[in-house]
Design a protein around this motif. Structure first.
Motif, short mmCIF file in Angstrom:
data_model
loop_
_atom_site.label_atom_id
_atom_site.label_comp_id
_atom_site.label_asym_id
_atom_site.label_seq_id
_atom_site.Cartn_x
_atom_site.Cartn_y
_atom_site.Cartn_z
N PHE A 294 41.81 71.92 4.83
CA PHE A 294 43.31 72.86 5.65
C PHE A 294 44.42 72.44 4.22
CE2 PHE A 294 39.90 73.63 8.60
CZ PHE A 294 40.55 75.11 9.49
N ALA A 295 44.45 71.36 3.64
CA ALA A 295 45.57 71.22 3.73
C ALA A 295 46.27 71.10 2.16
CB ALA A 295 46.12 69.24 3.71
N GLN A 296 44.59 71.11 1.46
CA GLN A 296 44.32 71.12 0.10
C GLN A 296 44.37 72.77 -0.10
OE1 GLN A 296 40.60 71.53 -1.06
NE2 GLN A 296 41.03 70.12 -2.86
N GLY A 297 44.61 73.85 -1.33
CA GLY A 297 45.63 74.69 -2.17
C GLY A 297 44.04 75.52 -2.17
N ARG A 298 44.10 77.03 -1.78
CA ARG A 298 42.63 77.59 -2.16
C ARG A 298 41.97 77.39 -3.74
NH1 ARG A 298 40.05 81.07 0.62
NH2 ARG A 298 37.88 82.31 -0.34
N ASN A 299 42.70 76.83 -4.41
CA ASN A 299 41.68 77.23 -6.06
C ASN A 299 41.51 75.47 -6.29
OD1 ASN A 299 42.87 79.52 -6.93
ND2 ASN A 299 44.81 79.40 -7.96
N ALA A 300 42.73 75.12 -5.21
CA ALA A 300 41.79 73.47 -5.80
C ALA A 300 40.35 72.80 -5.10
CB ALA A 300 42.82 72.33 -5.36
N THR A 301 40.29 74.32 -3.96
CA THR A 301 38.86 73.65 -3.60
C THR A 301 37.67 74.45 -4.03
OG1 THR A 301 39.93 74.23 -1.39
CG2 THR A 301 37.78 74.48 -0.97
N PHE A 302 37.80 75.79 -4.55
CA PHE A 302 37.14 75.90 -5.38
C PHE A 302 36.46 75.33 -6.79
CE2 PHE A 302 37.82 79.77 -2.74
CZ PHE A 302 36.56 80.97 -3.53
N GLN A 303 37.90 74.55 -7.22
CA GLN A 303 37.57 73.78 -9.23
C GLN A 303 36.90 72.70 -7.82
OE1 GLN A 303 38.44 74.56 -11.83
NE2 GLN A 303 37.06 72.80 -12.00
N GLU A 304 37.58 71.43 -6.82
CA GLU A 304 36.76 70.79 -6.86
C GLU A 304 35.05 71.08 -6.65
OE1 GLU A 304 36.63 67.71 -2.70
OE2 GLU A 304 38.41 69.02 -3.07
N PHE A 305 34.67 72.56 -5.58
CA PHE A 305 33.79 72.46 -5.53
C PHE A 305 32.63 72.36 -7.01
CE2 PHE A 305 30.09 75.47 -5.74
CZ PHE A 305 29.05 75.61 -4.17
N LEU B 228 44.84 79.94 15.30
CA LEU B 228 45.50 79.36 14.61
C LEU B 228 45.69 79.70 13.14
CD1 LEU B 228 45.51 75.71 16.22
CD2 LEU B 228 46.09 77.58 17.32
N ASN B 229 47.32 80.02 12.59
CA ASN B 229 47.58 80.47 11.61
C ASN B 229 47.86 78.88 10.62
OD1 ASN B 229 47.92 80.66 8.84
ND2 ASN B 229 49.64 82.37 9.59
N ARG B 230 46.50 78.47 9.61
CA ARG B 230 46.50 77.11 9.38
C ARG B 230 46.89 77.83 7.32
NH1 ARG B 230 48.94 76.13 12.83
NH2 ARG B 230 48.60 74.82 15.02
N THR B 231 47.53 78.27 7.55
CA THR B 231 47.15 78.95 5.94
C THR B 231 48.05 78.45 4.91
OG1 THR B 231 48.64 80.65 6.44
CG2 THR B 231 46.18 81.11 6.72
N ASN B 232 48.50 76.80 5.97
CA ASN B 232 50.15 76.68 4.47
C ASN B 232 50.76 77.32 4.00
OD1 ASN B 232 48.48 74.31 4.87
ND2 ASN B 232 47.01 74.15 3.85
N GLY B 233 50.89 78.36 5.07
CA GLY B 233 52.53 79.49 4.40
C GLY B 233 52.18 80.88 3.83
N GLN B 234 50.86 80.51 3.17
CA GLN B 234 50.17 81.89 2.48
C GLN B 234 50.38 83.07 3.30
OE1 GLN B 234 49.57 81.73 -1.08
NE2 GLN B 234 50.22 79.21 -1.07
N TYR B 235 50.05 83.49 4.44
CA TYR B 235 49.66 84.03 5.15
C TYR B 235 51.08 84.21 6.91
CZ TYR B 235 46.83 86.11 2.03
OH TYR B 235 45.36 86.27 0.79
#
Length: 296
Positions: free
Chosen positions: A144-155, A46-53
């Protein structure tokens, strides 16, 4: 997979999907129309990239084949041992990549997501059996709903100083596991992160050995798990008490982060995270299909 997938024995892990902004039905999509396997079971990617790809840019590689999910979304899975299925976004060799680990027999699957080496892509798995049982592991829908940059920053925000670099040295492609960071290995800035703690317990093990469950810890899963979770100072009967995990330093705060962001709090944050049944491992008999969500 690590230690558990070497044991081809049936088990059941039933995990409820965590709440998220979208419904579970929307996230996992329809299951009607999944082809019946001529082998063991069918995978649906399943593509769950939120429209990125688009689907044409979401690739899987398994058992000698590579396809985008636009070309082939379903995989007829054979009996296979100690296998990995890889996922890439953009191109079949993109650095935006990750994998799951699995074994199958004619009527059984053992499969897991893993953060043992690092985080590359958001992944979640849902196995459905012919008898109607289901088990789900991986990152939550909220992640999954979170943007990639936000995930990295949250970490980064969640980490003590010694761990922040794990989300920076290979960004934006990966968040490294501490066992893969030179900073925690001999000669590194944080090579003595665990020294005082392990010495107080009469142990002669390095920080790298703790994070990697290596050296003398390779044959002692319970102790390695206890050290990563900072419960080794407690009576051994309390080493499996989840409420006591990660409550003080030194601890594997990288692993804690992925547990806090995983379905049922189950994650493979270090090699023996299956100690005390904390890993993202599914083992089910008579599997029918598995849904694999690939996120950004």
């Amino acid at each position: 997979m690590r230690r558990l997938l070497a044991l081809l024995a049936p088990a059941v892990l039933l995990v409820a999907l965590a709440a998220s902004p979208a419904s579970a039905a929307d996230f996992w999509g329809p299951t009607t129309g999944i082809p019946v396997s001529s082998r063991v079971m069918t995978f649906k990617v399943l593509n769950r990239t939120n429209g990125q790809y688009p689907d044409s840019k979401v690739f899987w590689t398994f058992n000698g084949q590579t396809h985008s999910i636009a070309e082939q979304q379903f995989v007829d899975v054979p009996v296979i041992s100690a296998a990995r299925m890889y996922f890439h976004l953009g191109t079949p060799t993109s650095e935006y990549s990750d994998f799951v680990e699995l074994n199958t027999t004619a009527a059984w699957i053992g499969v897991n997501t893993t953060r043992v080496d690092g985080f590359g892509l958001k992944l979640a798995l849902r196995v459905h059996t012919k008898g109607g049982q289901e088990a789900t592991v991986g990152e939550t829908q909220a992640v999954f709903a979170q943007g990639r940059n936000a995930t990295f920053q949250e970490f980064v925000n969640a980490m003590p100083a010694q761990f922040k670099h794990l989300a920076q040295v290979q960004a934006p492609y990966r968040i490294l596991a501490p066992s893969k960071s030179a900073q925690f290995l001999p000669g590194g800035q944080y090579q003595n992160y665990y020294k005082a703690y392990t010495s107080s317990l009469g142990l002669n093990v390095s920080t790298g050995d703790v994070f990697g469950c290596a050296g003398s810890l390779a044959s002692n899963a319970a102790l390695c798990g206890a050290l990563n979770r900072h419960v080794a100072q407690l009576p051994q009967g309390q080493w499996g008490d989840v409420s006591k995990f990660y409550q003080a330093a030194p601890a594997n705060y990288y692993a804690r982060f992925w547990h806090n962001h995983a379905v049922g709090s189950k994650a493979y944050g270090f090699p023996y995270d299956d100690a005390a049944n904390q890993s993202s491992f599914i083992a089910l008999n008579n599997p029918q299909y598995m849904l694999i969500a690939v996120g950004w």
